[in-house]
Scaffold this motif. Structure first.
Motif, PDB file in Angstrom:
ATOM      1  N   ASN A 487      -5.473 -12.487   7.267  1.00  0.00           N
ATOM      2  CA  ASN A 487      -4.543 -11.639   8.020  1.00  0.00           C
ATOM      3  C   ASN A 487      -4.277 -12.137   9.432  1.00  0.00           C
ATOM      4  O   ASN A 487      -3.386 -11.625  10.115  1.00  0.00           O
ATOM      5  N   ASN A 488      -5.036 -13.106   9.888  1.00  0.00           N
ATOM      6  CA  ASN A 488      -4.836 -13.648  11.232  1.00  0.00           C
ATOM      7  C   ASN A 488      -3.612 -14.548  11.329  1.00  0.00           C
ATOM      8  O   ASN A 488      -3.299 -15.046  12.410  1.00  0.00           O
ATOM      9  N   HIS A 489      -2.941 -14.776  10.209  1.00  0.00           N
ATOM     10  CA  HIS A 489      -1.758 -15.647  10.198  1.00  0.00           C
ATOM     11  C   HIS A 489      -0.488 -14.827   9.953  1.00  0.00           C
ATOM     12  O   HIS A 489       0.346 -15.179   9.130  1.00  0.00           O
ATOM     13  N   ARG A 490      -0.342 -13.746  10.674  1.00  0.00           N
ATOM     14  CA  ARG A 490       0.759 -12.803  10.436  1.00  0.00           C
ATOM     15  C   ARG A 490       2.150 -13.437  10.512  1.00  0.00           C
ATOM     16  O   ARG A 490       2.980 -13.194   9.623  1.00  0.00           O
ATOM     17  N   ASN A 503       3.607  -5.356   8.591  1.00  0.00           N
ATOM     18  CA  ASN A 503       2.655  -4.384   9.124  1.00  0.00           C
ATOM     19  C   ASN A 503       1.406  -4.354   8.256  1.00  0.00           C
ATOM     20  O   ASN A 503       1.245  -5.179   7.351  1.00  0.00           O
ATOM     21  N   ASN A 504       0.535  -3.400   8.525  1.00  0.00           N
ATOM     22  CA  ASN A 504      -0.729  -3.341   7.785  1.00  0.00           C
ATOM     23  C   ASN A 504      -0.526  -3.022   6.309  1.00  0.00           C
ATOM     24  O   ASN A 504      -1.339  -3.406   5.462  1.00  0.00           O
ATOM     25  N   TYR A 505       0.551  -2.319   5.990  1.00  0.00           N
ATOM     26  CA  TYR A 505       0.858  -2.064   4.579  1.00  0.00           C
ATOM     27  C   TYR A 505       1.142  -3.382   3.868  1.00  0.00           C
ATOM     28  O   TYR A 505       0.624  -3.628   2.773  1.00  0.00           O
ATOM     29  N   ASP A 506       1.958  -4.224   4.493  1.00  0.00           N
ATOM     30  CA  ASP A 506       2.288  -5.522   3.895  1.00  0.00           C
ATOM     31  C   ASP A 506       1.026  -6.357   3.690  1.00  0.00           C
ATOM     32  O   ASP A 506       0.872  -7.030   2.665  1.00  0.00           O
ATOM     33  N   LEU A 507       0.123  -6.311   4.670  1.00  0.00           N
ATOM     34  CA  LEU A 507      -1.112  -7.093   4.569  1.00  0.00           C
ATOM     35  C   LEU A 507      -2.014  -6.558   3.460  1.00  0.00           C
ATOM     36  O   LEU A 507      -2.696  -7.331   2.784  1.00  0.00           O
ATOM     37  N   TYR A 579      -0.711   6.158  -2.776  1.00  0.00           N
ATOM     38  CA  TYR A 579      -1.024   5.978  -1.358  1.00  0.00           C
ATOM     39  C   TYR A 579      -1.726   4.648  -1.091  1.00  0.00           C
ATOM     40  O   TYR A 579      -2.510   4.167  -1.908  1.00  0.00           O
ATOM     41  N   THR A 580      -1.436   4.093   0.068  1.00  0.00           N
ATOM     42  CA  THR A 580      -2.157   2.916   0.580  1.00  0.00           C
ATOM     43  C   THR A 580      -2.710   3.301   1.944  1.00  0.00           C
ATOM     44  O   THR A 580      -1.948   3.642   2.858  1.00  0.00           O
ATOM     45  N   LYS A 581      -4.020   3.268   2.095  1.00  0.00           N
ATOM     46  CA  LYS A 581      -4.648   3.651   3.364  1.00  0.00           C
ATOM     47  C   LYS A 581      -5.229   2.422   4.037  1.00  0.00           C
ATOM     48  O   LYS A 581      -6.039   1.697   3.458  1.00  0.00           O
ATOM     49  N   TYR A 587       0.161   5.045   3.965  1.00  0.00           N
ATOM     50  CA  TYR A 587       1.512   4.658   3.569  1.00  0.00           C
ATOM     51  C   TYR A 587       1.773   5.121   2.144  1.00  0.00           C
ATOM     52  O   TYR A 587       0.847   5.258   1.335  1.00  0.00           O
ATOM     53  N   LEU A 588       3.039   5.354   1.839  1.00  0.00           N
ATOM     54  CA  LEU A 588       3.419   5.582   0.456  1.00  0.00           C
ATOM     55  C   LEU A 588       3.493   4.228  -0.224  1.00  0.00           C
ATOM     56  O   LEU A 588       4.220   3.334   0.221  1.00  0.00           O
ATOM     57  N   THR A 589       2.735   4.052  -1.293  1.00  0.00           N
ATOM     58  CA  THR A 589       2.601   2.734  -1.922  1.00  0.00           C
ATOM     59  C   THR A 589       3.938   2.199  -2.437  1.00  0.00           C
ATOM     60  O   THR A 589       4.212   0.999  -2.327  1.00  0.00           O
ATOM     61  N   LYS A 590       4.758   3.055  -2.990  1.00  0.00           N
ATOM     62  CA  LYS A 590       6.007   2.590  -3.588  1.00  0.00           C
ATOM     63  C   LYS A 590       7.012   2.101  -2.554  1.00  0.00           C
ATOM     64  O   LYS A 590       7.780   1.163  -2.807  1.00  0.00           O
ATOM     65  N   THR A 591       7.018   2.734  -1.367  1.00  0.00           N
ATOM     66  CA  THR A 591       8.039   2.402  -0.364  1.00  0.00           C
ATOM     67  C   THR A 591       7.486   1.674   0.854  1.00  0.00           C
ATOM     68  O   THR A 591       8.234   1.028   1.576  1.00  0.00           O
ATOM     69  N   GLY A 592       6.188   1.811   1.098  1.00  0.00           N
ATOM     70  CA  GLY A 592       5.602   1.193   2.285  1.00  0.00           C
ATOM     71  C   GLY A 592       5.827   1.997   3.543  1.00  0.00           C
ATOM     72  O   GLY A 592       5.528   1.534   4.656  1.00  0.00           O
TER      73      GLY A 592
END
Length: 687
Positions: A487-490, A503-507, A579-581, A587-592
Motif C-alpha cells: 500500500n505504500n505505492h499508492r 482511497n482505503n477502499y481501493d487498497l 460492507y468493507t471496513k 464503505y459499501l462494497t458494491k459501490t465503494g
C-alpha cells in the motif's frame, strides 16, 4: 544583548540537564519527521495530530533519563549510546515498513535467522539515501562534544532530579494513553493494527507492548489446559458449513497439486500492458470450463506473509498478529494439517521449494504438519545463473520438481512454491520478453515482467502434466499467497488501476488474490462468493470427499450454500458482500462509497466486527496455547515429527523404497523409465 543571550544559551547547553533536553528535543523532532515522511499512519483530526507530534516525548524522557543517574562523561556518552540505539530502531522500522506496511515485532526479530537468506539484494532496493537523515543529529552532537563546543558538566546531578524526570515521563505516558484511549476506545485490547499503536502511543511504546504480548503468549501455552478447547469446539459447531452435494467427493482419490503463485494479485488476471496479456496462460486456466475460480478471494496475511498463507491454506488457522506462527510455533505445536490428514488416507505428501529448507522454518514446521518429503534447494542442481532473488527461477524449479513428482507414489499431495515473482522483481535480460509498466515507480514497474515469466513457467509445467496423464488424474489448486505491491505505492497503484486517485477502499479491494481449482470433468465457473485463504482447506477436503466434521478449522467451504462470506483481515478489518471496513471507515462494497452507518447498519456492522474479533482471537488461542495437543479428532492420528527426515540422502533413499513398496508413480507405470524427456522448457540457462 544578543551576545548575552548566546552566552546564557551556551551556558545552559554546558550543563548536563541542558544537554539532556537538547538531545531529547532533537530526537523527538527527527522521530516526528520520520512519522510524517516515512510511515503512513493516517493521523486525522486535531487530537490524532497532537498525539502523533508529542508521543515521542514521554519515552524519550524515560530512556534518555537513565543516563542522568550516572556521573561525569559517562552520563553524556550513555545519552549518545541510547540515542544511537533508539535511532537504529527507527531506521530498521523505516526499512521494514517500506516493504511490509507494518512495524518490526519481537517475533519477526526472533525469527530473522529463518528468513534472512538473500535479504541483501532486497535491502539494497528498499533503503533510500534519505533514510539516513535520522543519524544526522547524532553526528552533530558527537562533533560538538569531541571539539568541546559543548563542554561536559562534571558537577554531580542530584538523583532526586533524575527520579523526578523519570516520574514525569511515566505520568506523561499515562496521560498520553488516556487521551489516546478516549479517541480510540480499546486501543490495546480490541485493535489488531500496529499502525494505531504507533500513531497514538509511539514506536517505543509499541515495542514495549509487543514484548509484553510475546511474554503473555509464552505464558498462555504453559497455562493452557484441555478445557480451553470447549469454547472453540462450541463456536465451530455453529459455524461449520455443510458440503455442496454438487461438488462433494467429485475428486475423491485424485492427486492434489497446490501451486503457490508468489506475490500474485488478482488484478493481474486478464490485465494487459501495451495491449499484451501479462499472464495469458493463467488467464486461460482461470476461465477454463473445468476450473472453479473465485474473483472475490482475499489474502489474509500479516507479518508472516508467505508463511501465514501456508498456515491458513493447510490448517485453516489464522497467522499471528505479530511475527510468524511457522517460525515461532512451527516445531513445538501440534497441528492437524492437510498433509497429515491426507497421509492418513493413503496419500504421499511432498512440498517443493527452490530455496534453503530453513526459510520460514519450513524444515521444522513441515514435520509438524506431516509432510513425508520436503524437496528444498538441497535436492536441485544449483548454478549462479539458475537463481534470482530468493531461489531457483521458476522455469528451472518446475522442471527439477517434475523429476521428483514422477517418482511419488499415487495418489499424492504436492505443494510447489514459486519464487521468481518476489520482491524486488528482478530478472535477467535473457528471461525478460515483456514490457514493464510505466508508473515511474522502480519497485512496481518490473512486477508484470516477473509475473509474465511465472506465467510461462506455469504453462510449461501444465504441459508436462498433460503429456504424462497427471492432468486427468489430479486436482490442481492455484492461489496467490499475498500482495506483490504494498500500500505504500499508492500513486503507482492508482495508475495500474487506471484511476486518478485511490482511497482505503481501493487498497482493501487490491488485496484480492486468485484462487482456482481445476480437474478434468469438474463443473467450472467463476464464483463471485467472498472468501479468503482460511477457507481453502475445508473446500478442498469436501471436494475430495472428507466431511471434516471434527477438525478444528476456522474457514468454511467456499462451494457450500452455507459458506460464511465475512472475510476477516488480521488487523481486525473486514470485507463482506455488503460492507468493507478499513480502520474506522465503512464503505459499501458494491459501490465503494464511504458511509455514516444508520442504526440498522451499525447493528449489522457491529455483529460482523464481533464475529471477526472472536474468530481471530479463538484462532490465536489455539496457536498460542498449543490447544490441539489436547484434542484429536475421531479417525485422526497425531503426527510424530520423528517419522520424517528431509536430509538429502535419506530423502532419496526413502523415495526409492516407497516406489518399490507402492509402484504407483508415473515413473513406475512407465516401466521404471523417466518421463523427463516429455518436459519442455525454453529456459535459456538449460540450453
Amino acid at each position: 544583548m544578543i551576545s548575552d543571550k548566546k552566552y546564557r544559551f551556551s551556558n545552559i547547553l554546558n550543563t548536563r540537564l541542558g544537554f539532556f533536553f537538547l538531545i531529547v528535543l532533537l530526537f523527538c523532532v527527527k522521530t516526528y519527521i520520520a512519522y510524517l515522511t516515512k510511515f503512513s499512519l493516517g493521523a486525522k483530526g486535531g487530537m490524532q495530530e497532537f498525539l502523533l507530534a508529542v508521543n515521542p516525548i514521554p519515552a524519550a524522557l524515560l530512556t534518555f533519563g537513565i543516563a542522568l543517574y550516572f556521573s561525569g562523561r559517562l552520563s553524556y556518552w550513555l545519552m549518545m549510546i541510547i540515542d544511537f540505539l533508539e535511532t537504529v530502531w527507527i531506521f530498521a522500522n523505516i526499512v521494514y515498513y517500506r516493504e511490509f506496511s507494518d512495524f518490526l515485532s519481537l517475533g519477526i526479530i526472533k525469527g530473522s535467522g529463518n528468513v534472512q537468506n538473500n535479504l541483501g539484494k532486497s535491502l539494497a532496493e528498499i533503503i533510500h539515501f534519505s533514510d539516513f537523515f535520522i543519524f544526522l543529529d547524532i553526528l552533530v552532537l558527537v562533533g560538538l562534544l569531541v571539539f568541546h563546543v559543548i563542554k561536559t558538566d562534571a558537577q554531580p546531578f542530584k538523583k532526586r532530579y533524575a527520579l523526578l524526570i523519570s516520574l514525569i515521563s511515566c505520568l506523561l505516558m499515562v496521560g498520553e494513553y488516556g487521551l489516546a484511549n478516549a479517541n480510540r476506545s480499546g486501543l490495546l485490547t480490541r485493535t489488531f493494527d500496529n499502525n494505531y499503536i504507533v500513531k497514538y502511543l509511539g514506536l517505543n511504546e509499541y515495542a514495549a507492548f509487543n514484548a509484553y504480548q510475546t511474554q503473555k503468549e509464552s505464558a498462555t501455552r504453559s497455562h493452557a489446559k484441555a478445557s480451553d478447547m470447549d469454547s472453540i469446539l462450541k463456536y465451530l459447531k455453529h459455524t461449520r458449513a455443510k458440503p455442496n452435494p454438487e461438488y462433494f467427493g467429485k475428486e475423491k482419490g485424485k492427486n492434489v497439486f497446490i501451486i503457490h503463485l508468489e506475490s500474485f494479485q488478482q488484478f493481474l488476471i486478464d490485465y494487459k500492458v501495451d495491449g499484451k496479456e501479462v499472464t495469458p496462460h493463467i488467464n486461460k486456466f482461470f476461465h477454463n470450463k473445468n476450473t472453479v475460480s473465485f474473483d472475490n478471494f482475499y489474502h489474509q496475511v500479516a507479518q508472516g506473509k508467505t508463511s501465514d498463507a501456508e498456515m491458513m491454506l493447510e490448517n485453516s488457522l489464522y497467522g499471528l498478529p505479530q511475527g510468524s506462527a511457522m517460525v515461532t510455533y512451527g516445531a513445538q505445536n501440534t497441528y492437524q494439517a492437510a498433509p497429515a490428514i491426507l497421509d492418513q488416507q493413503g496419500y504421499t505428501t511432498a512440498a517443493f521449494h527452490g530455496d534453503v529448507p530453513s526459510f520460514w522454518n519450513r524444515d521444522s514446521t513441515y514435520k509438524s504438519w506431516g509432510y513425508q518429503y520436503f524437496f528444498s534447494s538441497e535436492y536441485y542442481k544449483i548454478k549462479p545463473s539458475y537463481s534470482v532473488g530468493y531461489g531457483l527461477k521458476d522455469k528451472i524449479f518446475f522442471k527439477d520438481a517434475a523429476n521428483y513428482i514422477q517418482q511419488l507414489p499415487q495418489p499424492f499431495y504436492a505443494k510447489l512454491i514459486t519464487l521468481t515473482n518476489h520482491y524486488p522483481y528482478e530478472l535477467d535480460k535473457k528471461n525478460t520478453d515483456f514490457p514493464a509498466t510505466k508508473t515511474g515507480d522502480k519497485t512496481v514497474d518490473p512486477y508484470v515482467q516477473t509475473a509474465h515469466y511465472l506465467d510461462q513457467a506455469f504453462a510449461e509445467f501444465l504441459n508436462y502434466l498433460k503429456k504424462t496423464g497427471l492432468m486427468k488424474n489430479s486436482v490442481i489448486v492455484v492461489y496467490g499467497d499475498h500482495y506483490g505491491i504494498s500500500n505504500n505505492h499508492r500513486p503507482a497503484i492508482a495508475q495500474l488501476l487506471h484511476k486518478k486517485t485511490i482511497n482505503n477502499y481501493d487498497l482493501a479491494q487490491f488485496q484480492k488474490v486468485p484462487f482456482m481449482m481445476h480437474a478434468t470433468g469438474l463443473k467450472g465457473k467463476v464464483d463471485h462468493s467472498y472468501g479468503g485463504e482460511i477457507d481453502v482447506l475445508p473446500t478442498l477436503l469436501h471436494l475430495l470427499g472428507d466431511k471434516d466434521n471434527n477438525t478444528i478449522q476456522f474457514g468454511t467451504d467456499l462451494l457450500s450454500k452455507q459458506h460464511d462470506q465475512r472475510v476477516a483481515f488480521r488487523n481486525g478489518d473486514f470485507v463482506t458482500p455488503e460492507y468493507t471496513k478499513v480502520g474506522s471507515t465503512v464503505y459499501l462494497t458494491k459501490t465503494g462509497r464511504a458511509i455514516t452507518p444508520n442504526a440498522k447498519q451499525k447493528k449489522a456492522i457491529a455483529a460482523i466486527q464481533n464475529h471477526v474479533t472472536t474468530e481471530l482471537s479463538l484462532s490465536d488461542r489455539v496457536i498460542y496455547g498449543d490447544l490441539l495437543r489436547f484434542y484429536t479428532p475421531k479417525g485422526f492420528k497425531k503426527v510424530n515429527r520423528k517419522d520424517f527426515t528431509y536430509q538429502y540422502t535419506k530423502g532419496i533413499d526413502n523415495l526409492k523404497k516407497a516406489q518399490e513398496t507402492h509402484p504407483t508413480s508415473v515413473e513406475a507405470k512407465n516401466g521404471g523409465k523417466s518421463t523427463m524427456n516429455l518436459y519442455q522448457t525454453d529456459a535459456p540457462e538449460l540450453k
